[in-house]
Design an enzyme around this catalytic site. Sequence first.
Site, short mmCIF file in Angstrom:
data_model
loop_
_atom_site.label_atom_id
_atom_site.label_comp_id
_atom_site.label_asym_id
_atom_site.label_seq_id
_atom_site.Cartn_x
_atom_site.Cartn_y
_atom_site.Cartn_z
N ASP A 83 0.82 -1.21 0.00
CA ASP A 83 0.00 0.00 0.00
C ASP A 83 0.85 1.26 0.00
OD1 ASP A 83 -2.24 -1.56 0.04
OD2 ASP A 83 -2.50 -1.47 2.22
N GLY A 84 2.03 1.20 0.63
CA GLY A 84 2.92 2.35 0.63
C GLY A 84 3.38 2.72 -0.76
N ASN A 144 -4.51 9.23 1.57
CA ASN A 144 -4.77 8.63 2.88
C ASN A 144 -5.26 9.64 3.92
OD1 ASN A 144 -4.55 5.86 2.85
ND2 ASN A 144 -2.74 5.77 4.14
N ASP A 145 -4.37 10.52 4.36
CA ASP A 145 -4.75 11.41 5.45
C ASP A 145 -3.83 12.61 5.58
OD1 ASP A 145 -2.42 10.37 6.79
OD2 ASP A 145 -3.61 8.70 7.51
N ASP A 184 -2.96 15.44 21.25
CA ASP A 184 -1.67 15.28 20.58
C ASP A 184 -1.76 15.67 19.12
OD1 ASP A 184 -0.33 14.50 22.81
OD2 ASP A 184 -0.16 12.38 22.28
N THR A 193 -8.33 2.97 7.25
CA THR A 193 -7.69 1.79 7.84
C THR A 193 -6.23 2.07 8.20
OG1 THR A 193 -7.21 1.02 5.59
CG2 THR A 193 -9.16 0.13 6.66
N ALA A 194 -5.80 3.33 8.14
CA ALA A 194 -4.41 3.67 8.46
C ALA A 194 -4.34 4.36 9.83
CB ALA A 194 -3.84 4.55 7.34
N TYR A 195 -3.78 5.56 9.90
CA TYR A 195 -3.63 6.27 11.16
C TYR A 195 -4.99 6.50 11.82
CZ TYR A 195 -0.98 9.39 14.31
OH TYR A 195 -0.36 9.95 15.38
N LEU A 201 -7.50 4.54 11.92
CA LEU A 201 -7.85 3.33 12.66
C LEU A 201 -7.08 3.27 13.98
CD1 LEU A 201 -8.99 0.40 12.93
CD2 LEU A 201 -7.02 -0.34 11.60
#
Length: 500
Positions: A245-246, A343-344, A373, A384-386, A388
């Site tokens: 995915d990266g 992604n984000d 934070d 489904t990344a950070y 999640l």
Amino acid sequence: MDEQMSDGVPTRRHSTGVSSPADRHDGDEAHGDSSASESDYQHALEVVFDADNAHRRGSSLLPTENERSTKSSSAQLRKETACFVHSLLDQQHKLRIAGSNYLDDLHEELQADKGVDLADAVATHSRLLTKKQLSDMAWGVRQLSKRLGSVRLKLKVQNVFVLTKAHDETLIEYTREMVEWLLAKERESAYTVYVENTLEHNAKFNAKGILSQDPSREGRLKYWTNELATKHPHTFDFVITLGGDGTILYASWLFQRIVPPVLSFALGSLGFLTRFDYSRFRDTLTTAFTDGVTVSLRLRFEATVMRTQSKGQTPRDLVEELVGKEAEKDYTHRPDGSHEILNDIVVDRGPNPTMSAIEIFGDDEHFTTVQADGVCVATPTGSTAYNLAAGGSLCHPDNPVILVTAICAHTLSFRPIILPDTVVLRVGVPYDGRTSSWASFDGRERVELSPGDYVTISASRYPFANVMQQGSGSEDWVSSISRTLNWNSRQRQKSFKEWT
């Protein structure tokens, strides 16, 4: 197509569409990329709004100097470009207005009108659009994505972009194997293959050995650079990734505007986005090039860093500047770079030992101040990344939404929220914040946000064209989260044994 807006808003041009691999930009011959005659071109479009028609939404809508000074005529804008997916978006918009249903009759390769010259066009950022323009754009992308899921696009592939991890020896071997197959004279078309320029002198890849096997391969193995992919995406007809995915995120980062169709082979760790088995790459690519592909348009965000401008006045209030009344020419912020995100976007405390104070705005409203934070703003793909890891919701990639999740919020009451993709978010650092914050975009390009700075986040006009397996649907996504994350994995409860 020009359409007159109501409420005194000037005329806009709304054109979007899917890009044909056979298309070429007029200037590509300078790169040695164009071999097809003009009669073979399929003309395509991207979404373009006239820069001088920008409707201002607070200081986020301050155009760049180039946007304010450049006036492009319709004749200059209507030139050839090369995005097949984006050209279909334009067809979708035109025929929605006309009441037609063009895509229902789409069975093989499609041809679209002439589009916008990528080099000459002044691209108005989606953060500059009116609410109606942003809604129309998002609606068009959603409708097209829904239609594309049920048709197969037959593409004229000539130039193939191959992306892999150039530091992984195993993947270099796989890349060499695939390149040799693509360049073989047994192929139906004489493909030109582009690999990363770092492989040109790589002993493992052995470019000279590949070319020496057949004289017909001479001139058909070329090398891409970040600049070529970013500034001339129309050079490439098809993208193949070898990795996880990266690697797909890196492809999205390289193609900051138009994204050619991306077919990904699973050679990474998890594989939410990589659908194809490398061991069958010959059959997969043969089918894709001869029979066509099914494309899913993944929502991307456009993120723009906005820097505060010195006004010589104290104290200043970020909330008042962004949603309060403000003089028409009293711009308080200036843009400092935009990024297309798959992604984000994460705004966090960075190296500071204390938590951050972060203001969140939606359109012309102040949502809340978060003591945490950081804040993660994710696409459905990035859920489904950070997102999640921070406790956010899992979201199917077809949902047209924006996910906002706090990272370690210092409160018991903050809950993740899901917003429609027509909202323009702004996430910033208040002027009275104790420390600065840091913003990252798909884990890259980390920049510091000083007090008064913020990031504008909106749905992008350039979705990510992801090639899907034939017949895959919602069950494919559910199976991926079950396979990779063991979603809802639990030993089944035993049944009762009835008395006899």
